[in-house]
Structures are given as structure tokens and as C-alpha cells.
Design a protein around this motif. Structure first.
Motif, PDB file in Angstrom:
ATOM      1  N   GLU A   1       0.710  -1.147   0.131  1.00 17.68           N
ATOM      2  CA  GLU A   1       0.022  -0.105   0.002  1.00 17.68           C
ATOM      3  C   GLU A   1       0.995   1.247   0.063  1.00 17.68           C
ATOM      4  OE1 GLU A   1      -1.932   1.357   3.772  1.00 17.68           O
ATOM      5  OE2 GLU A   1      -1.408  -0.881   4.428  1.00 17.68           O
ATOM      6  N   SER A   2       0.353   2.220  -0.420  1.00 17.99           N
ATOM      7  CA  SER A   2       0.804   3.653  -0.270  1.00 17.99           C
ATOM      8  C   SER A   2       0.039   4.488   0.472  1.00 17.99           C
ATOM      9  CB  SER A   2       1.023   4.361  -1.720  1.00 17.99           C
ATOM     10  OG  SER A   2      -0.138   4.775  -2.281  1.00 17.99           O
ATOM     11  N   SER A   3      -0.084   5.617   0.890  1.00 15.72           N
ATOM     12  CA  SER A   3      -1.052   6.409   1.490  1.00 15.72           C
ATOM     13  C   SER A   3      -2.253   6.624   0.704  1.00 15.72           C
ATOM     14  CB  SER A   3      -0.430   7.751   1.937  1.00 15.72           C
ATOM     15  OG  SER A   3       0.009   8.352   0.637  1.00 15.72           O
ATOM     16  N   ALA A   4      -2.165   6.384  -0.356  1.00 13.17           N
ATOM     17  CA  ALA A   4      -3.456   6.449  -1.303  1.00 13.17           C
ATOM     18  C   ALA A   4      -4.334   5.335  -1.626  1.00 13.17           C
ATOM     19  CB  ALA A   4      -3.248   7.391  -2.436  1.00 13.17           C
ATOM     20  N   VAL A   5      -3.717   4.229  -2.102  1.00 13.02           N
ATOM     21  CA  VAL A   5      -4.190   3.050  -2.619  1.00 13.02           C
ATOM     22  C   VAL A   5      -3.649   1.765  -1.962  1.00 13.02           C
ATOM     23  CG1 VAL A   5      -4.530   4.137  -4.777  1.00 13.02           C
ATOM     24  CG2 VAL A   5      -2.480   2.808  -4.478  1.00 13.02           C
TER      25      VAL A   5
ATOM     26  N   ILE B   1      -8.866  10.487  -4.324  1.00 16.18           N
ATOM     27  CA  ILE B   1      -7.837  10.345  -5.175  1.00 16.18           C
ATOM     28  C   ILE B   1      -8.149  11.801  -6.411  1.00 16.18           C
ATOM     29  CG2 ILE B   1      -5.953   9.488  -6.874  1.00 16.18           C
ATOM     30  CD1 ILE B   1      -6.238   6.980  -5.418  1.00 16.18           C
ATOM     31  N   ALA B   2      -7.391  12.832  -6.324  1.00 11.94           N
ATOM     32  CA  ALA B   2      -7.457  13.900  -7.349  1.00 11.94           C
ATOM     33  C   ALA B   2      -7.272  13.550  -8.643  1.00 11.94           C
ATOM     34  CB  ALA B   2      -6.921  15.030  -6.970  1.00 11.94           C
ATOM     35  N   ALA B   3      -7.972  14.010  -9.662  1.00 11.13           N
ATOM     36  CA  ALA B   3      -7.692  13.990 -11.132  1.00 11.13           C
ATOM     37  C   ALA B   3      -6.208  14.709 -11.229  1.00 11.13           C
ATOM     38  CB  ALA B   3      -8.688  14.608 -12.107  1.00 11.13           C
ATOM     39  N   GLY B   4      -5.395  13.684 -11.884  1.00 12.00           N
ATOM     40  CA  GLY B   4      -3.922  13.812 -12.155  1.00 12.00           C
ATOM     41  C   GLY B   4      -3.086  13.627 -11.058  1.00 12.00           C
ATOM     42  N   GLU B   5      -3.530  13.292  -9.873  1.00 10.26           N
ATOM     43  CA  GLU B   5      -2.852  12.841  -8.801  1.00 10.26           C
ATOM     44  C   GLU B   5      -1.913  11.528  -9.145  1.00 10.26           C
ATOM     45  OE1 GLU B   5      -2.814  11.440  -4.108  1.00 10.26           O
ATOM     46  OE2 GLU B   5      -4.641  12.327  -5.046  1.00 10.26           O
ATOM     47  N   VAL B   6      -0.520  11.595  -8.730  1.00 11.56           N
ATOM     48  CA  VAL B   6       0.484  10.441  -8.740  1.00 11.56           C
ATOM     49  C   VAL B   6       0.269   9.566  -7.698  1.00 11.56           C
ATOM     50  CG1 VAL B   6       2.939   9.664  -9.266  1.00 11.56           C
ATOM     51  CG2 VAL B   6       1.636  11.923 -10.307  1.00 11.56           C
ATOM     52  N   VAL B   7      -0.061   8.280  -7.745  1.00 17.95           N
ATOM     53  CA  VAL B   7       0.045   7.289  -6.908  1.00 17.95           C
ATOM     54  C   VAL B   7       0.941   6.032  -7.124  1.00 17.95           C
ATOM     55  CG1 VAL B   7      -2.183   7.796  -6.137  1.00 17.95           C
ATOM     56  CG2 VAL B   7      -1.882   6.016  -7.687  1.00 17.95           C
TER      57      VAL B   7
ATOM     58  N   ILE C   1      -9.145  10.710 -13.649  1.00 24.40           N
ATOM     59  CA  ILE C   1     -10.188  11.538 -12.941  1.00 24.40           C
ATOM     60  C   ILE C   1     -10.407  11.288 -11.454  1.00 24.40           C
ATOM     61  CG2 ILE C   1     -11.805  11.067 -15.107  1.00 24.40           C
ATOM     62  CD1 ILE C   1     -13.614   9.235 -13.511  1.00 24.40           C
ATOM     63  N   VAL C   2     -11.166  11.988 -10.887  1.00 26.92           N
ATOM     64  CA  VAL C   2     -11.497  11.858  -9.370  1.00 26.92           C
ATOM     65  C   VAL C   2     -11.939  10.495  -9.022  1.00 26.92           C
ATOM     66  CG1 VAL C   2     -12.705  12.597  -7.334  1.00 26.92           C
ATOM     67  CG2 VAL C   2     -11.845  14.307  -8.801  1.00 26.92           C
ATOM     68  N   ILE C   3     -11.275   9.727  -8.077  1.00 24.87           N
ATOM     69  CA  ILE C   3     -11.413   8.351  -7.717  1.00 24.87           C
ATOM     70  C   ILE C   3     -11.963   8.402  -6.252  1.00 24.87           C
ATOM     71  CG2 ILE C   3     -10.885   5.945  -7.644  1.00 24.87           C
ATOM     72  CD1 ILE C   3      -8.900   6.475 -10.007  1.00 24.87           C
ATOM     73  N   ALA C   4     -13.304   8.038  -5.990  1.00 21.86           N
ATOM     74  CA  ALA C   4     -13.715   8.214  -4.638  1.00 21.86           C
ATOM     75  C   ALA C   4     -13.184   7.007  -3.844  1.00 21.86           C
ATOM     76  CB  ALA C   4     -15.304   8.087  -4.805  1.00 21.86           C
ATOM     77  N   GLN C   5     -13.137   7.285  -2.496  1.00 17.98           N
ATOM     78  CA  GLN C   5     -12.729   6.197  -1.624  1.00 17.98           C
ATOM     79  C   GLN C   5     -13.400   4.956  -1.761  1.00 17.98           C
ATOM     80  OE1 GLN C   5     -13.671   7.138   2.324  1.00 17.98           O
ATOM     81  NE2 GLN C   5     -11.755   6.427   3.332  1.00 17.98           N
ATOM     82  N   GLY C   6     -12.745   3.778  -1.776  1.00 21.41           N
ATOM     83  CA  GLY C   6     -13.119   2.740  -1.668  1.00 21.41           C
ATOM     84  C   GLY C   6     -13.528   1.975  -3.359  1.00 21.41           C
TER      85      GLY C   6
ATOM     86  N   HIS D   1     -10.171   4.921 -13.691  1.00 23.70           N
ATOM     87  CA  HIS D   1     -11.040   4.477 -12.856  1.00 23.70           C
ATOM     88  C   HIS D   1     -11.928   3.256 -13.136  1.00 23.70           C
ATOM     89  CE1 HIS D   1     -15.580   5.142 -10.808  1.00 23.70           C
ATOM     90  NE2 HIS D   1     -14.915   4.655  -9.945  1.00 23.70           N
ATOM     91  N   VAL D   2     -11.876   2.412 -12.533  1.00 23.80           N
ATOM     92  CA  VAL D   2     -12.749   0.963 -13.028  1.00 23.80           C
ATOM     93  C   VAL D   2     -13.744   0.840 -12.241  1.00 23.80           C
ATOM     94  CG1 VAL D   2     -12.128  -1.509 -13.310  1.00 23.80           C
ATOM     95  CG2 VAL D   2     -10.167   0.102 -13.414  1.00 23.80           C
ATOM     96  N   HIS D   3     -14.895   0.916 -13.042  1.00 28.33           N
ATOM     97  CA  HIS D   3     -16.275   0.686 -12.297  1.00 28.33           C
ATOM     98  C   HIS D   3     -17.194  -0.002 -13.317  1.00 28.33           C
ATOM     99  CE1 HIS D   3     -18.648   0.510  -8.671  1.00 28.33           C
ATOM    100  NE2 HIS D   3     -19.208   1.838  -9.004  1.00 28.33           N
ATOM    101  N   ALA D   4     -18.628   0.584 -13.070  1.00 30.52           N
ATOM    102  CA  ALA D   4     -19.544   0.043 -13.715  1.00 30.52           C
ATOM    103  C   ALA D   4     -19.697   0.432 -15.549  1.00 30.52           C
ATOM    104  CB  ALA D   4     -20.943   0.335 -13.398  1.00 30.52           C
ATOM    105  N   HIS D   5     -18.829   1.266 -15.615  1.00 29.37           N
ATOM    106  CA  HIS D   5     -18.803   2.198 -16.959  1.00 29.37           C
ATOM    107  C   HIS D   5     -17.746   1.223 -17.845  1.00 29.37           C
ATOM    108  CE1 HIS D   5     -15.396   3.777 -14.748  1.00 29.37           C
ATOM    109  NE2 HIS D   5     -15.026   4.138 -15.898  1.00 29.37           N
ATOM    110  N   ASN D   6     -16.992   0.561 -17.028  1.00 27.26           N
ATOM    111  CA  ASN D   6     -15.917  -0.395 -18.153  1.00 27.26           C
ATOM    112  C   ASN D   6     -15.623  -1.610 -17.608  1.00 27.26           C
ATOM    113  OD1 ASN D   6     -14.420   0.516 -15.820  1.00 27.26           O
ATOM    114  ND2 ASN D   6     -13.056   1.892 -16.789  1.00 27.26           N
ATOM    115  N   LEU D   7     -16.512  -2.159 -16.786  1.00 27.97           N
ATOM    116  CA  LEU D   7     -16.212  -3.514 -15.973  1.00 27.97           C
ATOM    117  C   LEU D   7     -17.716  -4.301 -15.894  1.00 27.97           C
ATOM    118  CD1 LEU D   7     -14.603  -5.846 -14.929  1.00 27.97           C
ATOM    119  CD2 LEU D   7     -15.001  -4.351 -12.590  1.00 27.97           C
ATOM    120  N   ALA D   8     -17.667  -5.496 -16.371  1.00 27.55           N
ATOM    121  CA  ALA D   8     -18.938  -6.029 -16.166  1.00 27.55           C
ATOM    122  C   ALA D   8     -18.765  -7.758 -15.674  1.00 27.55           C
ATOM    123  CB  ALA D   8     -19.746  -6.141 -17.730  1.00 27.55           C
ATOM    124  N   THR D   9     -19.833  -8.182 -15.204  1.00 27.75           N
ATOM    125  CA  THR D   9     -19.679  -9.502 -14.805  1.00 27.75           C
ATOM    126  C   THR D   9     -19.500 -10.465 -15.866  1.00 27.75           C
ATOM    127  OG1 THR D   9     -20.796 -11.428 -13.684  1.00 27.75           O
ATOM    128  CG2 THR D   9     -22.105  -9.995 -14.916  1.00 27.75           C
TER     129      THR D   9
END
Length: 504
Positions: free
Chosen positions: A3-7, A23-29, A40-45, A78-86
Motif C-alpha cells: 500500500e501507499s498512503s493513497a491506494v 484521489i484527485a484527477a492527475g494525482e500520482v500514486v 479522473i477523481v476516484i472516490a474512496q473505496g 477509474h474501474v467501475h460499472a462503466h468499463n467492467l461487467a460480470t
């Protein structure tokens, strides 16, 4: 985990990491020496891509595929429902494969942590010393609650002195206008609850004309538990309230003679449950339960896992831990039977996660399942139980029940669990027939809802797993020894039965 402090990357094979904070858009992790830039902005979790994915590529989290990319994914996306499916479909022909974890259970020597509980005459142990009133049918549910309320008033002195822990009624709407397997399921659940060690005495309160007749229900209760059960048919009674009160008073007098005694960890049967999961549930709270489940199973106790639809996609790894071929076959049949239950209704087996899960960062059922099975740790799978059956074999048990919080938690109590450990990332106030320990997956929930939450599992991220495990074990032993959970303190106790058939 790295882990890092962000992810946080859960497994070395993972192609995504989880945001521990927004995580802010453009933030380096950076994770494992790899640097990505958030697109883009990535929400916690929520998930951030660590690798590029083409359309159709598997996305990996917990070391398991959690679905397939439906669009091209670049590192930092960001990986979520817009680009990932069962990628789940229907039933599966499972094949047993040897696994190191499928070894015999270690002998329990009785050493280790101790707790103060009640040893019942059948040898089982209880965390509470209560009287339960179980209506056979919804028509007398309110009557059962009235009987319990007045009895609590009459025996307030004994409760305050700790001679008994309470008198509770568990109303439900079923028991009539049911047929076949549906009625059998209602009867099995009530019979299992009547057998739970936490109930020192049980009053089965019937109406008289219902489908769920008292004699059939009594016959369904395991032999070892029938001696503590009393019955009353309201239509046959003169003043059913007075007659019920007399039966309860006699059971209270008998229960008040019980004394807590020192017991080993192996005496516990504990239900494992999650509800309102979020992106942190599989990182903090569920692994915390898993490590406890491993310790309990190794000691000779019984952790019980249920919510069968919420292991779809992760079941192969769980089944491979079966102690023998018969247990593997029983588990595989249970999973496919549950999938067929969905398919026969014309529904996809992947009709999950919930809106709350999705908002918390969970995208597919495979992801939810891979996080949910963390509750079972790595212990060998020792037994597979039908709905309403009793857990009796030391080691991890897999219990037939759906994912619904109230239905599955009630099923755990009917299987003999004397505590339910309930992890949550979104929160819920509800408790169930046995002490329900609410475990928050994230600090925000724990701080916002202290009147819902018993333990904050997020301390594992700050203080490490060893510190979290020690604090959690201490809290559980205190609850097992009589300390009330938050849900108990607020009167949040309910039950629900799995209704599967037609209603006449």
C-alpha cells in the motif's frame, strides 16, 4: 498487501488497487514501485487501474478475476460499472482439485482464550440465558410480543441482577397459507431457533388452525432440545395471555438457576455475515472475520458461512478447501442448486451487487463474492448444511441461505450460532435473535454511527492486522461473556424466514 498512503493492492496478481481516500484527477500514486496517474477523481473505496486492459480482458482483484473489461482501460483509469461487467453465467461443473488447506482439522487442546458462558445439559454452550417466545404463525406474532413485554416487566429484577438475560418474542408473517417445501422451510427455521443454546426455555405459541401445526413443529426440533420447549395453542386455551404467562414464569424460574462458567474458545459457534458492503469490506472487516474464523476452527469451534449467492464467482476456491470428496460434492450441489433457484425465476445469477454496494465501489458479483468469502479465512470446509440444519462438526460450515440480512442472520441462529459477526461498510441498525456484533469496514461509518457499530475494523490499516485481531478477539470474548452489543442495547432484535413458495 502492498500500500501507499493513497491506494492498496490486495494481491500481487491484482490489476487494480483500491483508493484508501479520494484521489484527485492527475494525482500520482505509487504501489509496489509502480506509478500511475489518476485520470479522473476516484472516490474512496473505488478501483484504479494499475495495468492496461483490452476489451474482454479479465480484471483481477484479491488475486481472482472480478469480471471483464467492457472498454479499453488505461493505467490510472477509474474501474467501475462503466468499463467492467460480470462474466458469470449459470451452473458450473465443479471439479475437485487437491489443495493444501484441505487438511484435517488440528486437535483442539482447550488451551488459549477463555470466556464466560452457559454450558447446557446437551453439552452445547450459550452466550446468553434467555427465554424465547416463537409464534408458529403470523396471526399470533403480536400476542407473542405482548407476552414477552409483560414478562420482562414482571421479571425485571432477575434481569437487572443478571440471573436471566431477557425474554424475547420473534414475530414473523409466515406459518399458514404455505405448502410443501415452503412450509417445511418455515418449520425447519423455527425448529432450529427453538434449539439454539441461547434460549434456556422456549414457548411455541400457536393459533390452532394454521398449517404449521404445533405437533409437527415439535417433532422437527432436535431431540436434545425438546426438553426446554413448552407449547400453547391460543384457540384451545381459555385466557391465552394468562396461560402463556404461567408457562414463561416457570421457564424463567428454571433458567435463573444457571450460572456462567469458564469455557474454551472451541465452545463457540459463530455466524459470519456481511451486509451493506463497500470497497473496504473485503480489505478490512471481512479479512478480520476470516482470521478469527481460522483461529476458531483451529481450536475446534464452528464458524458458519452463509449467503450462498454472495460466493458466486469465488466458490471454486472455497470448495477446494473441503475436507473430503463428499463435502466438496455437497458444497458444489448447494451452489448450483441456488443458481438454479435464480434461473428458474428467469433471473441472472449475477443480479447483485445492490445500489449501496455499487455506490461504495463494488462493481460486479465476482468482486463482491471475492471480498465476502474473506470472512471464511482459510480454514478447511468441514460441513455443508441445508437451511434449518444444525451445525455440529468442528471447523468451517457452509449454510444454505440467501444474502438478505435478516433471513441469513436468522438462518445462522437456527443453525446454532450463539453470536453473529456482521461486517458492514454502509451501516445498518438491525440485530437478530443472537448477539449481533456490527463491524465497520471504514472509520467514517464507525465515527458517524457509534449507535450502530461495535468495532472499527479500519484499525487494521493504521495499526496492522495483529493489533486489530487482538482487539477484536478481546471484544468478542467480552460479548460472549455477557456484554451487550449495540443492537441489543437498543432493542434491535428481529428474525425473518426464507419464503420460497406460493401463498394460498
Amino acid at each position: 498487501m502492498s500500500e501507499s498512503s493513497a491506494v492498496l493492492r490486495v494481491h500481487a496478481a491484482d490489476t487494480v488497487a483500491v483508493a484508501l481516500r479520494p484521489i484527485a484527477a492527475g494525482e500520482v500514486v505509487t504501489v509496489d514501485g509502480q506509478t500511475v496517474v489518476a485520470g479522473i477523481v476516484i472516490a474512496q473505496g473505488h478501483k484504479i487501474a494499475l495495468a492496461g486492459h483490452r476489451v474482454g480482458d479479465p480484471v483481477v482483484k484479491y488475486g481472482l478475476p472480478i469480471g471483464r473489461a467492457t472498454a479499453a482501460i488505461a493505467p490510472g483509469d477509474h474501474v467501475h460499472a462503466h468499463n467492467l461487467a460480470t462474466a458469470l453465467a449459470g451452473e458450473v461443473a465443479y471439479e475437485a482439485r487437491p489443495a493444501d488447506s484441505a487438511a484435517s482439522m488440528p486437535d483442539a487442546d482447550g488451551s488459549g482464550p477463555r470466556w464466560q458462558g452457559y454450558r447446557r445439559s446437551d453439552g452445547r454452550a450459550a452466550t446468553r440465558n434467555e427465554i424465547w417466545i416463537l409464534p408458529t404463525v403470523g396471526c399470533v406474532g403480536l400476542t407473542a410480543e405482548q407476552v414477552a413485554r409483560t414478562a420482562m416487566d414482571r421479571h425485571g429484577g432477575l434481569i437487572a441482577a443478571g440471573r436471566i438475560d431477557g425474554i424475547h418474542a420473534f414475530a414473523h408473517p409466515h406459518g399458514c397459507s404455505q405448502l410443501g417445501d415452503d412450509l417445511d422451510g418455515t418449520r425447519a427455521a423455527l425448529a432450529g431457533l427453538a434449539a439454539n443454546p441461547n434460549a434456556a426455555g422456549v414457548l411455541l405459541l400457536g393459533l390452532g388452525c394454521e398449517s404449521n401445526q404445533l405437533d409437527a413443529l415439535i417433532a422437527a426440533i432436535p431431540d436434545h432440545a425438546r426438553g426446554k420447549v413448552r407449547q400453547l395453542s391460543s384457540q384451545s386455551a381459555g385466557d391465552e395471555l394468562a396461560e402463556a404467562a404461567a408457562l414463561v414464569d416457570a421457564m424463567v424460574a428454571e433458567a435463573a438457576r444457571a450460572e456462567r462458567e469458564e469455557l474454551p474458545l472451541s465452545a463457540l459457534t459463530v455466524g459470519l455475515k456481511c451486509g451493506g458492503s463497500d470497497g473496504f469490506s473485503g480489505l478490512t472487516a471481512n479479512p478480520l472475520l476470516g482470521r478469527f474464523a481460522d483461529r476458531l476452527a483451529a481450536a475446534g469451534g464452528i464458524p458458519v458461512l452463509t449467503e450462498i449467492p454472495e460466493i458466486f464467482g469465488a466458490e471454486q476456491a472455497l470448495l477446494e478447501r473441503a475436507v473430503d470428496e463428499a463435502t466438496f460434492a455437497a458444497g458444489a450441489a448447494l451452489v448450483n442448486r441456488f443458481k438454479r433457484y435464480y434461473l428458474d425465476q428467469g433471473l441472472p445469477v449475477s443480479e447483485n451487487p445492490s445500489p449501496g454496494n455499487i455506490a461504495g465501489g463494488i462493481t460486479t458479483l465476482e468482486e463482491k463474492s471475492a471480498g465476502a468469502v474473506q470472512k471464511a479465512g482459510h480454514a478447511p470446509l468441514a460441513s455443508v448444511l441445508d437451511y434449518g440444519a444444525q451445525a455440529s462438526v468442528a471447523g468451517l460450515a457452509l449454510l444454505e441461505a440467501p444474502g438478505n440480512d435478516a433471513v441469513s442472520s436468522t438462518a445462522l441462529a437456527a443453525a446454532g450460532a450463539t453470536m453473529v459477526l456482521f461486517t458492514t461498510g454502509r451501516g445498518t441498525p438491525l440485530g437478530f435473535p443472537v448477539p449481533t456484533v456490527k463491524v465497520a469496514s471504514n472509520r467514517r461509518l464507525a465515527e458517524a454511527k457509534p449507535h450502530w457499530i461495535d468495532f472499527d475494523a479500519s484499525i487494521a490499516l493504521d495499526q496492522g492486522a495483529e493489533a486489530a485481531d487482538a482487539a477484536f478477539l478481546s471484544a468478542l470474548l467480552a460479548v460472549a461473556s455477557g456484554r451487550k452489543t449495540v443492537a441489543e442495547s437498543h432493542g434491535q432484535r428481529a428474525m425473518a424466514i426464507w419464503k420460497r413458495g406460493v401463498t394460498l
